[in-house]
Design an enzyme around this catalytic site. Structure first.
Site, PDB file in Angstrom:
ATOM      1  N   LYS A  62       0.869  -1.180   0.000  1.00  0.00           N
ATOM      2  CA  LYS A  62       0.000   0.000   0.000  1.00  0.00           C
ATOM      3  C   LYS A  62       0.905   1.230   0.000  1.00  0.00           C
ATOM      4  O   LYS A  62       1.440   1.629   1.025  1.00  0.00           O
ATOM      5  CB  LYS A  62      -0.874  -0.019   1.260  1.00  0.00           C
ATOM      6  CG  LYS A  62      -2.243   0.624   1.130  1.00  0.00           C
ATOM      7  CD  LYS A  62      -2.248   2.085   0.776  1.00  0.00           C
ATOM      8  CE  LYS A  62      -2.012   2.991   1.934  1.00  0.00           C
ATOM      9  NZ  LYS A  62      -1.756   4.391   1.576  1.00  0.00           N
ATOM     10  N   GLY A 107       6.242   5.179   8.701  1.00  0.00           N
ATOM     11  CA  GLY A 107       5.401   6.369   8.662  1.00  0.00           C
ATOM     12  C   GLY A 107       5.455   7.092   9.989  1.00  0.00           C
ATOM     13  O   GLY A 107       6.450   7.007  10.705  1.00  0.00           O
ATOM     14  N   SER A 108       4.369   7.762  10.307  1.00  0.00           N
ATOM     15  CA  SER A 108       4.379   8.642  11.480  1.00  0.00           C
ATOM     16  C   SER A 108       4.032   7.865  12.759  1.00  0.00           C
ATOM     17  O   SER A 108       3.339   6.849  12.708  1.00  0.00           O
ATOM     18  CB  SER A 108       3.361   9.755  11.263  1.00  0.00           C
ATOM     19  OG  SER A 108       2.086   9.179  11.083  1.00  0.00           O
ATOM     20  N   GLY A 148       1.414   4.818  13.414  1.00  0.00           N
ATOM     21  CA  GLY A 148       2.007   3.605  14.005  1.00  0.00           C
ATOM     22  C   GLY A 148       1.172   3.100  15.170  1.00  0.00           C
ATOM     23  O   GLY A 148       0.916   1.902  15.307  1.00  0.00           O
ATOM     24  N   CYS A 171      13.436  10.531   7.640  1.00  0.00           N
ATOM     25  CA  CYS A 171      13.133  10.192   9.039  1.00  0.00           C
ATOM     26  C   CYS A 171      14.336  10.411   9.937  1.00  0.00           C
ATOM     27  O   CYS A 171      14.199  10.783  11.087  1.00  0.00           O
ATOM     28  CB  CYS A 171      12.652   8.760   9.127  1.00  0.00           C
ATOM     29  SG  CYS A 171      13.738   7.604   8.319  1.00  0.00           S
ATOM     30  N   GLU A 187       8.989  16.718  15.174  1.00  0.00           N
ATOM     31  CA  GLU A 187       9.511  16.423  13.843  1.00  0.00           C
ATOM     32  C   GLU A 187       8.832  17.336  12.821  1.00  0.00           C
ATOM     33  O   GLU A 187       7.610  17.314  12.679  1.00  0.00           O
ATOM     34  CB  GLU A 187       9.239  14.960  13.487  1.00  0.00           C
ATOM     35  CG  GLU A 187       9.853  14.571  12.171  1.00  0.00           C
ATOM     36  CD  GLU A 187       9.590  13.105  11.819  1.00  0.00           C
ATOM     37  OE1 GLU A 187       8.436  12.655  11.961  1.00  0.00           O
ATOM     38  OE2 GLU A 187      10.544  12.435  11.403  1.00  0.00           O
TER      39      GLU A 187
HETATM   40  P1  NAD Z   1       1.859   8.640   7.539  1.00  0.00           P
HETATM   41  O1  NAD Z   1       2.000   7.877   8.795  1.00  0.00           O
HETATM   42  O2  NAD Z   1       0.825   9.682   7.446  1.00  0.00           O
HETATM   43  O3  NAD Z   1       1.582   7.652   6.306  1.00  0.00           O
HETATM   44  C1  NAD Z   1       2.392   6.538   6.042  1.00  0.00           C
HETATM   45  C2  NAD Z   1       1.564   5.502   5.343  1.00  0.00           C
HETATM   46  O4  NAD Z   1       0.550   5.042   6.235  1.00  0.00           O
HETATM   47  C3  NAD Z   1       0.838   5.981   4.085  1.00  0.00           C
HETATM   48  O5  NAD Z   1       0.862   4.949   3.126  1.00  0.00           O
HETATM   49  C4  NAD Z   1      -0.571   6.204   4.587  1.00  0.00           C
HETATM   50  O6  NAD Z   1      -1.547   6.080   3.592  1.00  0.00           O
HETATM   51  C5  NAD Z   1      -0.710   5.090   5.595  1.00  0.00           C
HETATM   52  N1  NAD Z   1      -1.733   5.316   6.614  1.00  0.00           N
HETATM   53  C6  NAD Z   1      -2.210   6.490   7.086  1.00  0.00           C
HETATM   54  N2  NAD Z   1      -3.175   6.274   8.000  1.00  0.00           N
HETATM   55  C7  NAD Z   1      -3.305   4.932   8.122  1.00  0.00           C
HETATM   56  C8  NAD Z   1      -4.127   4.082   8.924  1.00  0.00           C
HETATM   57  N3  NAD Z   1      -5.020   4.580   9.782  1.00  0.00           N
HETATM   58  N4  NAD Z   1      -3.979   2.753   8.796  1.00  0.00           N
HETATM   59  C9  NAD Z   1      -3.079   2.237   7.958  1.00  0.00           C
HETATM   60  N5  NAD Z   1      -2.281   2.981   7.147  1.00  0.00           N
HETATM   61  C10 NAD Z   1      -2.392   4.318   7.240  1.00  0.00           C
HETATM   62  O7  NAD Z   1       3.313   9.184   7.278  1.00  0.00           O
HETATM   63  P2  NAD Z   1       3.813  10.055   6.061  1.00  0.00           P
HETATM   64  O8  NAD Z   1       3.335  11.438   6.311  1.00  0.00           O
HETATM   65  O9  NAD Z   1       3.521   9.405   4.771  1.00  0.00           O
HETATM   66  O10 NAD Z   1       5.417   9.945   6.276  1.00  0.00           O
HETATM   67  C11 NAD Z   1       6.089  10.751   7.141  1.00  0.00           C
HETATM   68  C12 NAD Z   1       6.430  10.022   8.432  1.00  0.00           C
HETATM   69  O11 NAD Z   1       7.126   8.814   8.166  1.00  0.00           O
HETATM   70  C13 NAD Z   1       7.379  10.841   9.273  1.00  0.00           C
HETATM   71  O12 NAD Z   1       6.991  10.820  10.636  1.00  0.00           O
HETATM   72  C14 NAD Z   1       8.711  10.144   9.091  1.00  0.00           C
HETATM   73  O13 NAD Z   1       9.649  10.347  10.077  1.00  0.00           O
HETATM   74  C15 NAD Z   1       8.299   8.731   8.958  1.00  0.00           C
HETATM   75  N6  NAD Z   1       9.346   7.955   8.262  1.00  0.00           N
HETATM   76  C16 NAD Z   1      10.072   7.066   8.986  1.00  0.00           C
HETATM   77  C17 NAD Z   1      11.103   6.320   8.384  1.00  0.00           C
HETATM   78  C18 NAD Z   1      11.920   5.317   9.167  1.00  0.00           C
HETATM   79  O14 NAD Z   1      12.600   4.489   8.583  1.00  0.00           O
HETATM   80  N7  NAD Z   1      11.880   5.326  10.477  1.00  0.00           N
HETATM   81  C19 NAD Z   1      11.346   6.496   7.027  1.00  0.00           C
HETATM   82  C20 NAD Z   1      10.577   7.412   6.305  1.00  0.00           C
HETATM   83  C21 NAD Z   1       9.566   8.136   6.939  1.00  0.00           C
END
Ligand code: NAD
Length: 484
Positions: free
Chosen positions: A180, A233-234, A238, A289, A386
Site C-alpha cells: 500500500k 510512517g508517522s 504507528g 526520518c 519532527e
Molecule cells: P503517515 O504515517 O501519514 O503515512 C504513512 C503511510 O501510512 C501511508 O501509506 C498512509 O496512507 C498510511 N496510513 C495512514 N493512516 C493509516 C491508517 N489509519 N492505517 C493504515 N495505514 C495508514 O506518514 P507520512 O506522512 O507518509 O510519512 C512521514 C512520516 O514517516 C514521518 O513521521 C517520518 O519520520 C516517517 N518515516 C520514517 C522512516 C523510518 O525508517 N523510520 C522512514 C521514512 C519516513
C-alpha cells in the site's frame, strides 16, 4: 506493458492484472513542482484489499510457496534486471510524483533499490534452521517457514527505496506482499508491481493497492488473513496500526519518525562536519526520518558553525527537480509545505533567531527555502517536534553532559551523529546516545546489510540485514523420537 504516463488513469494491480477499483473511485496524484495532475489513480477500499489479500494467500499456497528457495532468489535477480532496464522511467516517475531531484534518485535511491534486491536475492537460499540436540533418544531441530501474507505500508519520502526495503526481504523469505503506497506517491509502486510480473514472479506474489491510509491502509491492518504488517510512517499512524493489528495478533514492525541530533565539537573537522550537517538536514528537502534536524554545537564554535551552515543553505540549488543540476526540489505536497511554514512561524514566535530562509519560494510548486534557526532552546517546539522539512534547529551546548541531555531529550530514538577527534569522548557518546544508529564523523549513510530502526516514538523492530529472517519467517521445532 509499459506504463503510459499519458494514459492518465492508473488501476490497481491485483493477481497479475490492472483492475478497476470496486468503488469506481480515482484520486489525483500531483506533481509538487508544478501542481499539475500526474495521473488519476485507483482508490482501493476494503473490498479491493480483500481481493488482493486472497490473491496473495493463493500465491503463497500455490506456485510461490512451492518454489525452491534458490529459484526464488534467481527470480528476484531477474526482478532487479527488470528494474535496471526501466531505470530511466522509474527515475522520471518518482521525480514527477514526489518532487525529488532526478540527480538524487539516480545517485541514491536507485542504487539502494538494486542493492537491496540483490542482497536479499542472495539471502533467499540461506535461511537455515538449527539442529539443537536436547537428549539422546531424539533428533530435535528447527526450520524457518515463511510468515505468510505481508501488508507493507509505506510513506511518500522514499517510495521506491522504502518499498523495496519491505518487498525484497519479505519475498526472499518466501512471503507474499500486498503493498500500500502512500496516496501522495503511488506511481512507482504500481510500476514495480508490473516489473515483478515481467520478471516472472507469479501473479499475486506482489499486489499493489494504492489508496488512502484510513481506508486501504486500515483495511490491510484489520484484515484477518494478513500475518504481518511492516510499516514506515508517522508515530500517530504507528499507534493506530498497533491497535488494528491486535485483532488477529498480527506481527508488526514500525519504523517511525525522528528528531536526530548531530553533535559538533570544536575538535572536529569543521569543514566536513558543516558540510554533512547541511546535507543531513537539507537532503530530500528535509523529508527524511533520520534527518539531522537538531544540530548541537559546542559554544566555542557555535557562531562559526551557524554562519557556515547558513552560507551552505543559501547556496543550495533549488528548482525544477527534473534538471540534472538541481540539488533540492519542492516539498511533497501543499499540506506538507503548509505544515513546514507553520513550524517556521512557531520558531519565530518562540524566539529562535531566523538566520536564513524562512519562507515559500515562488507561487508555483511547494518550494520552501532551506531554513536555519539559531539560538534554539531545547524545549522549543522546533527542537522537540519532527518538522519533516528543510528546517535546521541549531542548539548551543557547553559540555558533554549538556550535549547528551539535549540529544536524548526528545521522544524519538532513531539516529544521532557525533563529530569529534577525541576517540574517548566518541566512545562515551556512542554508549550514551539513545539511537538505533550512531554516526561518528559522518552523518546519514545507511546500508541494507546493517539493521535499521529505532525505539520509543521512532518505533520498534529492525529492518535490513539478516534481521529480515526474524521479521518474515516463523520458526518451527521438529522433535523426532529416535528411541523407539
Ligand atoms: P503517515 O504515517 O501519514 O503515512 C504513512 C503511510 O501510512 C501511508 O501509506 C498512509 O496512507 C498510511 N496510513 C495512514 N493512516 C493509516 C491508517 N489509519 N492505517 C493504515 N495505514 C495508514 O506518514 P507520512 O506522512 O507518509 O510519512 C512521514 C512520516 O514517516 C514521518 O513521521 C517520518 O519520520 C516517517 N518515516 C520514517 C522512516 C523510518 O525508517 N523510520 C522512514 C521514512 C519516513
Amino acid at each position: 506493458m509499459p506504463f503510459d504516463l499519458l494514459d492518465g488513469q492508473q488501476n490497481l494491480l491485483i493477481d497479475g492484472q490492472r483492475v478497476a477499483p470496486a468503488s469506481g473511485r480515482y484520486f489525483d496524484t500531483v506533481n509538487p513542482a508544478t501542481e499539475q495532475v500526474v495521473a488519476r489513480v485507483a482508490e482501493a477500499d476494503a473490498e479491493d484489499v480483500d481481493r488482493a489479500v486472497r490473491s496473495s494467500r493463493a500465491a503463497l499456497e500455490g506456485a510461490w510457496g512451492q518454489m525452491r528457495a534458490a529459484d526464488r532468489g534467481r527470480l528476484l535477480l531477474k526482478f532487479a534486471d527488470a528494474i535496471r532496464g526501466a531505470q530511466d522511467e522509474l527515475v522520471e516517475l518518482e521525480s514527477l510524483d514526489s518532487g525529488k531531484p532526478v540527480s538524487a534518485i539516480r545517485r541514491q535511491d536507485m542504487p539502494a533499490v538494486l542493492d537491496t534486491l540483490a542482497y536479499y536475492a542472495g539471502l533467499a537460499d540461506k535461511i537455515n534452521g538449527q539442529v539443537i540436540p536436547v537428549r539422546g533418544d531424539a533428533l530435535t531441530y528447527t526450520v524457518r517457514e515463511p510468515l505468510g501474507v505481508v501488508g507493507a505500508i509505506v510513506p511518500w519520502n522514499f517510495p521506491l527505496m522504502i518499498g523495496m526495503w519491505k518487498i525484497a526481504p519479505a519475498l526472499a523469505c518466501g512471503c507474499t506482499v500486498v503493498l500500500k503506497p502512500a496516496e501522495i506517491t503511488p506511481m512507482t509502486a504500481l510500476r514495480l508491481g508490473e516489473l515483478a510480473l515481467q520478471a516472472g514472479l507469479p501473479p499475486g506474489v506482489l499486489n499493489v493497492v494504492p489508496g488512502f491510509g484510513k481506508v486501504a491502509g486500515a483495511a490491510l491492518v484489520d484484515h484477518p488473513d494478513v500475518d504481518k504488517v511492516t510499516f514506515t510512517g508517522s508515530p500517530a499512524v504507528g499507534r493506530q496500526i498497533l491497535r488494528g493489528a491486535a485483532g488477529n495478533l498480527k506481527r508488526v514492525t514500525l519504523e517511525l519518525g525522528g528528531k536526530s541530533a548531530n553533535i559538533i565539537f570544536p575538535d572536529a573537522d569543521l569543514d566536513a562536519a558543516v558540510k554533512a550537517a547541511g546535507s543531513g538536514i537539507f537532503f530530500n528537502s528535509g523529508q527524511v526520518c533520520s534527518a539531522g534536524s537538531r544540530i548541537l554545537v559546542h559554544e566555542a564554535v557555535y557562531d562559526e558553525v551557524v554562519e557556515r551552515l547558513a552560507a551552505r543553505a543559501a547556496a543550495i540549488r533549488i528548482g525544477d527537480p527534473r534538471q540534472p543540476g538541481t540539488a533540492m526540489g519542492p516539498l511533497v505536497s501543499e499540506v506538507q509545505m503548509n505544515r513546514v511554514l507553520d513550524y517556521i512561524d512557531v520558531g519565530r514566535q518562540e524566539g529562535a533567531s531566523l538566520v536564513t530562509g524562512g519562507g515559500r519560494i515562488g507561487e508555483e510548486g511547494y518550494f520552501v527555502s532551506p531554513t536555519v534557526f539559531a539560538n534554539v532552546g531545547h524545549d522549543m517546539r522546533i527542537s522537540q517536534e519532527e518538522i519533516f522539512g528543510p528546517v535546521a534547529a541549531v542548539i548551543k551546548f557547553s559540555d558533554d553532559a549538556d550535549a547528551i541531555r539535549i540529544a536524548n531529550g526528545t521522544r524519538y530514538s532513531l539516529a544521532a551523529g557525533v563529530w569529534s577527534g577525541d576517540m574517548v569522548r566518541v566512545h562515551r557518546f556512542v554508549r550514551k546516545l539513545k539511537a538505533g544508529t550512531v554516526w561518528v564523523n559522518t552523518f546519514g549513510p545507511t546500508d541494507v546489510r546493517l539493521p535499521w530502526g529505532g525505539s520509543r516514538d521512532s518505533g520498534f523492530g529492525r529492518e535490513h540485514g539478516d534481521m529480515a529472517i526474524e521479521n518474515f519467517t516463523e520458526p518451527k521445532v521438529v522433535w523426532i523420537n529416535t528411541g523407539l
